[in-house]
Design an enzyme around this catalytic site. Structure first.
Site, PDB file in Angstrom:
ATOM      1  N   GLY A 614       0.829  -1.196   0.000  1.00 22.28           N
ATOM      2  CA  GLY A 614       0.000   0.000   0.000  1.00 22.28           C
ATOM      3  C   GLY A 614       0.859   1.239   0.000  1.00 22.28           C
ATOM      4  N   GLY A 616       0.379   5.660   0.878  1.00 24.74           N
ATOM      5  CA  GLY A 616      -0.575   6.696   1.251  1.00 24.74           C
ATOM      6  C   GLY A 616       0.160   7.996   1.462  1.00 24.74           C
ATOM      7  N   GLY A 619       3.483   7.537   3.405  1.00 30.33           N
ATOM      8  CA  GLY A 619       4.595   6.696   2.992  1.00 30.33           C
ATOM      9  C   GLY A 619       4.117   5.425   2.336  1.00 30.33           C
ATOM     10  CB  VAL A 621       2.309   0.028   3.760  1.00 32.33           C
ATOM     11  CG1 VAL A 621       2.214  -0.951   4.907  1.00 32.33           C
ATOM     12  CG2 VAL A 621       1.768   1.385   4.154  1.00 32.33           C
ATOM     13  CE  LYS A 635       1.494   3.956   6.675  1.00 30.45           C
ATOM     14  NZ  LYS A 635       0.216   4.581   6.872  1.00 30.45           N
ATOM     15  CG  ASP A 733      -5.794  11.437   6.185  1.00 31.98           C
ATOM     16  OD1 ASP A 733      -6.774  11.779   5.467  1.00 31.98           O
ATOM     17  OD2 ASP A 733      -4.744  10.994   5.723  1.00 31.98           O
TER      18      ASP A 733
END
Ligand SMILES: *[C@@H]1O[C@H](CO)[C@@H](O)[C@H](O)[C@H]1NC(C)=O
Ligand SMILES: *[C@@H]1O[C@H](CO)[C@@H](O)[C@H](O)[C@H]1NC(C)=O
Ligand SMILES: *[C@@H]1O[C@H](CO)[C@@H](O)[C@H](O)[C@H]1NC(C)=O
Ligand SMILES: *[C@@H]1O[C@H](CO)[C@@H](O)[C@H](O)[C@H]1NC(C)=O
Ligand SMILES: *[C@@H]1O[C@H](CO)[C@@H](O)[C@H](O)[C@H]1NC(C)=O
Ligand SMILES: *[C@@H]1O[C@H](CO)[C@@H](O)[C@H](O)[C@H]1NC(C)=O
Length: 935
Positions: A614, A616, A619, A621, A635, A733
């Protein structure tokens, strides 16, 4: 002479006149049958309605506080009384006249009195009967609960207890006496009635109609009130009508004239409403009030039926107000005394085919039956006991001795009508004889009366066959030790030391009874059996060890067998331990840091950052597996603002202290080579986002109940951040890609605390608005004032995504000039077209009621101003309600596949369904709606 006479005359005139004046003032101010306590207040005064308020100085507990809402002008809400958040209950006792009906009203306005901004949640009971759970969701809204009851005793008590967040508090407590047979029901000896809805249709303003229009100060809520789920789904063509002419309400127990002078009328032939009924599902009492207040022509007929979409059997007889009320401007009040209602009630009034005019309604009342709990069976005995010590605080705790929680000095068992098992009156300055009431407590297991100044003989305790432990030491008791102790099979410990007892110990005391009689100069051990009875006289070391061993094992056994024991029970530990733990961990903040991984360790775990799972805002992951087999998400933070930050490790240490089932667990960090890395538990099913509209959706879409459960989990996690952490943590967030799912599709919130990490410590950037487009609270964007309500906004967007399966922002899906899910959903929901936004992949596998609940709550969450949005706790409650609806529906749906089974259990409406034993008098259906019911 004449002058003197004159003077006397003037004098008497003056006396008479001032008496009159005084008398008039007095009766004017103190409205008969009203008690109005301004909790935490210090003065008596009369408000603008003419109601006289008194301070609640009768209560010996709690603390009075001022609210901190500067523009509040109603004096009764400016102060309140708050109580500690502990495992006790705090009670008000009010005098009433027996066999008289009353309305009792308690109100709660938080007003941030504790400057803590933690919205309290606690329970209110009426005597031993649970009444309501107060959930504060807004600092400046007044929560009101009302109960109608027939007084069985000369007092009633209203108690606050069991705070799960914040402190219990109360703003006002009001008692209104009814006249005669108002609100008489067949069930009033066994049930209270909790007021769920009292509605004035067609009201002129949003304010309730109450005193002096209503001589009993009932509050008739305006139908224009904007309250969540209060009268929604209003049919097209609904119009307000009103008259200035007097209405013959014949008797003041009926709705006040002002309420009957307004109504709504369904011009297109239908009036429809849906409303949430507090406290339901359950047995209820429902009455409607009609008066023909329109000038209708000679050829016009107004006839209509009540239609309950979920209960076709209820809609039989037609209403013709003119005929039923026998004239214009007269009241007709059909109703049901015994009806089972759902908590989301949909109802309609539909004109009959032969009617020329649409239906009309002026007012409505719905109450819920609340089964009275008779309280502890030892109630009368305990009442008699405390009546001898009325000046002591411990005798003034009020309410039922055992329910809903026992008095501070009592323990009770867990029966529905409990018995007292522990009396703990050590060192309470008791004088006189041992109260004889104690010997009538059949359930008593432990009695502690040590350290008082009790005199006289020890009574016969054989009325308490379960007694195990008796503490009478350090008193001035005289006489001999009764031989009845020898017959008490369960007695294990008897402490008599330091009294003035005399004679010999009875010889029949059991072998395993421990007795301490030191310090009684004239008391001697029994002559023959002392060596076997385990009696300890003086201090023999061997015997002392035996005694201790016996006490320990007894305690242990005792604990295991009687969970009701007060001074070590679960509830108590549950309350105390976590906070202790918390403060302990905070104290050690400086020493106990977050786990620090080495870079090479992480390199190895991630096989040199091989598998990216992932990315985001903060950063990228990577997937990893530690040597011990634990799977992790690693992360690697990209933002420059993380680098070289002195407080980085302090911040991550804080993060590592946040533990909650619904928050992704933070395992540690690494800061090496200019890299900042955070390590979390690995979540197998990825992000919610992927499941809603990623490529995954086709193979394994998430059904509605799973979506609701995901919402519940996430809300719990956020609730913990907002209310369980000190200081509260605002996520900033929230979005579907930050909600992660485990193997069982249960959700956890991730990335909490990160924005703080990124922002704090570099004050010049703290004004940068963080968040994700589409989820960002517009108010925060404009004002840059961050509050927990910004998270609520984002959560509202997530709810809309769960309903619709649409992304928060889209260039195509929302039609022209609309890129934003909020605008799009709002347009549809507000025009009643919920179908237009429901995710087609849900097919028909949902209950429309639960869908509405979530849709309405979501709209509340995305209101423009933070103060208009609910708290996350309130949203959580709504999600849980929706889950309940859905589960019930599903139960029926799965049991039976035909269409009728879609009708969910929660919305079943049944007549005469209360199980009230042989004396039931069920209303028959035809009669109940058509008959002008005498109340
Ligand atoms: C509440 O406010 C009043 C008047 O402003 C003040 O006299 C009183 O001390 C305050 N009470 C508390 C508990 O702060
Ligand atoms: C309630 O009644 C008792 C006795 O009847 C009386 O002593 C007490 O003052 C009354 N309390 C109030 C608040 O009126
Ligand atoms: C206290 O409140 C919690 C949460 O509202 C509830 O689950 C629990 O049953 C309550 N305990 C008692 C003794 O009423
Ligand atoms: C109600 O009646 C009005 C005109 O009287 C009409 O414009 C409207 O479409 C009707 N609404 C419905 C739902 O029938
Ligand atoms: C007992 O009385 C003493 C002296 O009158 C007093 O100081 C003490 O507070 C009292 N204790 C309790 C528990 O009432
Ligand atoms: C009996 O009571 C006395 C006085 O309280 C105490 O000193 C002694 O230790 C007790 N004996 C035992 C065996 O517990």
């Amino acid at each position: 002479m004449k002058a003197v006479k004159m003077e006397i005359w003037v004098f008497w005139f003056f006396v008479f006149f001032s008496f009159l004046l005084f008398h008039v003032c007095f009766s004017d101010a103190q409205t008969p049958g009203f008690v109005s306590l301004d909790c935490g207040g210090s003065d008596s005064y009369t408000d603008e309605l003419g109601i006289q308020w008194f301070p609640d100085d009768q209560i010996r507990f709690g603390q009075s506080s001022n609210i901190s809402i500067p523009d509040e002008t109603r004096q009764q809400y400016m102060t309140l009384r708050s109580f500690p958040n502990d495992n006790r209950k705090y009670c008000y006792t009010l005098n009433v006249t027996t066999r008289t009906r009353y309305l009792v009203r308690a109100t709660f306005m938080y007003g941030n009195f504790d400057n803590n901004n933690v919205y309290p949640k606690f329970d209110v009971s009426m005597g031993a009967t649970p009444w309501s759970t107060i959930v504060i969701s807004d600092a400046s809204t007044v929560e009101v609960i009302e109960m109608i009851f027939l007084a069985a005793d000369s007092t009633i008590s209203v108690c606050l207890s069991n705070a799960t967040t914040g402190q219990p508090f109360i703003s006002t407590l009001e008692l209104r006496q009814f006249n005669g047979s108002m609100y008489i029901t067949d069930y009033e000896n066994q049930y209270y009635m909790s007021v769920s809805a009292r509605i004035n249709f067609g009201a002129d303003s949003a304010d309730p109609v109450r005193y002096p229009d209503d001589p009993y100060d009932r509050m008739w809520e305006s139908d224009s009130l904007k309250k969540p789920n209060f009268l929604v789904d209003v049919a097209a063509g609904t119009e307000k009508i009103s008259t200035k002419l007097p209405i013959d309400v014949s008797g003041d127990d009926k709705p006040p004239q002002k309420v009957m002078q307004t109504a709504v009328m369904g011009k297109n032939g239908t009036l429809s409403y849906r409303l949430n009924l507090d406290g339901f599902p359950g047995g209820g009492w429902a009455f409607t009030y009609f008066a023909e207040i329109e000038d209708i022509g000679a050829d016009d007929v107004r006839k209509f039926r009540l239609v309950l979409p979920d209960a076709p059997q209820v809609s039989k007889a037609a209403v013709n107000i003119l005929e039923n009320a026998q004239g214009k401007n007269r009241l007709y009040e059909p109703g049901f005394q015994d009806l089972t209602l759902p908590f989301v009630l949909s109802f309609k009034f539909v004109k009959t085919p032969d009617s020329t005019l649409g239906p009309l309604i002026n007012a409505m009342e719905i109450n819920k039956y609340v089964k009275k709990n008779g309280g502890t069976l030892d109630g009368p005995t305990i009442t008699k006991l405390v009546s001898q010590y009325l000046s002591a605080d411990w005798a003034q705790e009020g309410g039922d001795p055992c329910l809903p929680v026992p008095w501070s000095w009592l323990g009770c068992n867990s029966d529905p009508q409990p018995l007292v098992t522990v009396i703990h009156l050590s060192r309470k300055n008791l004088t006189g004889n041992i109260p004889s009431e104690l010997t009538n407590l059949g359930g008593l297991v432990e009695l502690w009366l040590d350290g008082n100044s009790l005199t006289g003989p020890i009574p016969d305790f054989s009325g308490c066959p379960n007694l195990k432990i008796i503490h009478l030491e350090n008193n001035q008791l005289t006489g001999s030790v009764p031989s009845s102790f020898g017959d008490m099979q369960n007695l294990r410990e008897l402490y008599l030391q330091n009294n003035l007892l005399s004679g010999r110990l009875p010889s029949n005391l059991g072998d395993n009874l421990v007795v301490n009689i030191t310090g009684n100069a004239n008391l001697h051990k029994a002559s023959s059996r002392s060596s076997q009875t385990g009696i300890i006289i003086g201090s023999s070391i061997g015997a002392a060890v035996l005694l201790i061993a016996t006490i320990v094992s007894c305690r242990f056994l005792h604990k295991g067998k009687t969970p009701e024991k007060k001074f070590g029970d679960q509830a108590h530990l549950g309350n105390v331990l976590p906070s202790k733990k918390k403060s302990a961990s905070l104290e050690s903040t400086t020493t106990e840091a977050a786990h620090c991984f080495t870079f090479s360790e992480l390199e190895e775990a991630t096989k040199d950052f091989e598998k990216k799972i992932g990315s985001g805002g903060y950063g990228v992951v990577y997937y990893g597996k530690l040597k011990d087999g634990r799977e992790i998400a690693v992360k690697v933070l990209t933002s420059n603002s993380f680098q070289g930050k002195r407080e980085f490790s302090n911040e991550v240490t804080l993060l590592s202290r946040i533990h909650h089932r619904n928050l992704v667990q933070f395992l540690g960090y690494c800061q090496e080579d200019g890299k900042s890395i955070l390590v979390y538990e690995f979540m197998h099913s990825g992000t919610l986002k992927e499941h809603l509209y990623g490529p995954l959706t086709r193979e394994r879409g998430v059904n509605w109940i799973q979506r609701l459960e995901i919402a519940e989990d996430a809300a719990r996690g956020i609730e913990y951040l907002h209310t369980g952490c000190v200081p509260a943590i605002i996520h900033r967030d929230l979005k579907t890609s930050n909600i992660l799912l485990d193997m069982n599709m249960r959700a956890k919130v991730s990335d909490f605390g990160l924005s703080k990490l990124a922002v704090d410590g570099a004050s010049h950037v703290s004004s940068i608005v963080r968040g994700t487009v589409g989820y960002l609270d517009p108010e925060y964007y404009i004002s840059q004032q961050l509050t927990d309500k910004s998270d609520v906004y984002s959560f509202g967007v997530i709810l809309l995504e769960l309903i619709s399966g649409q992304e928060a922002i889209s260039n195509e899906n929302f039609g022209v000039n609309c890129r934003n899910i909020v605008q799009w959903a709002k347009m549809h929901i507000e025009s009643g077209d919920i179908q237009g936004i429901i995710d087609p992949s849900l097919r028909d596998e949902y209950d429309i009621q639960s869908m509405w609940k979530i849709a309405e709550k979501a709209l509340m969450c995305v209101q423009a101003h933070g103060h208009m949005r609910p708290s996350i706790s309130e949203v959580l409650k709504e999600v849980q309600d929706a889950i309940m609806i859905e589960k019930e529906t599903r139960g029926t749906r799965e049991g039976n596949s035909d269409d009728i089974s879609r009708q969910s259990l929660h919305s079943s409406i049944q007549l005469g369904s209360m199980d009230l034993g042989p004396t039931d008098s069920y209303l028959s259906i035809d009669e109940s709606i058509a008959r002008p019911t005498a109340r």
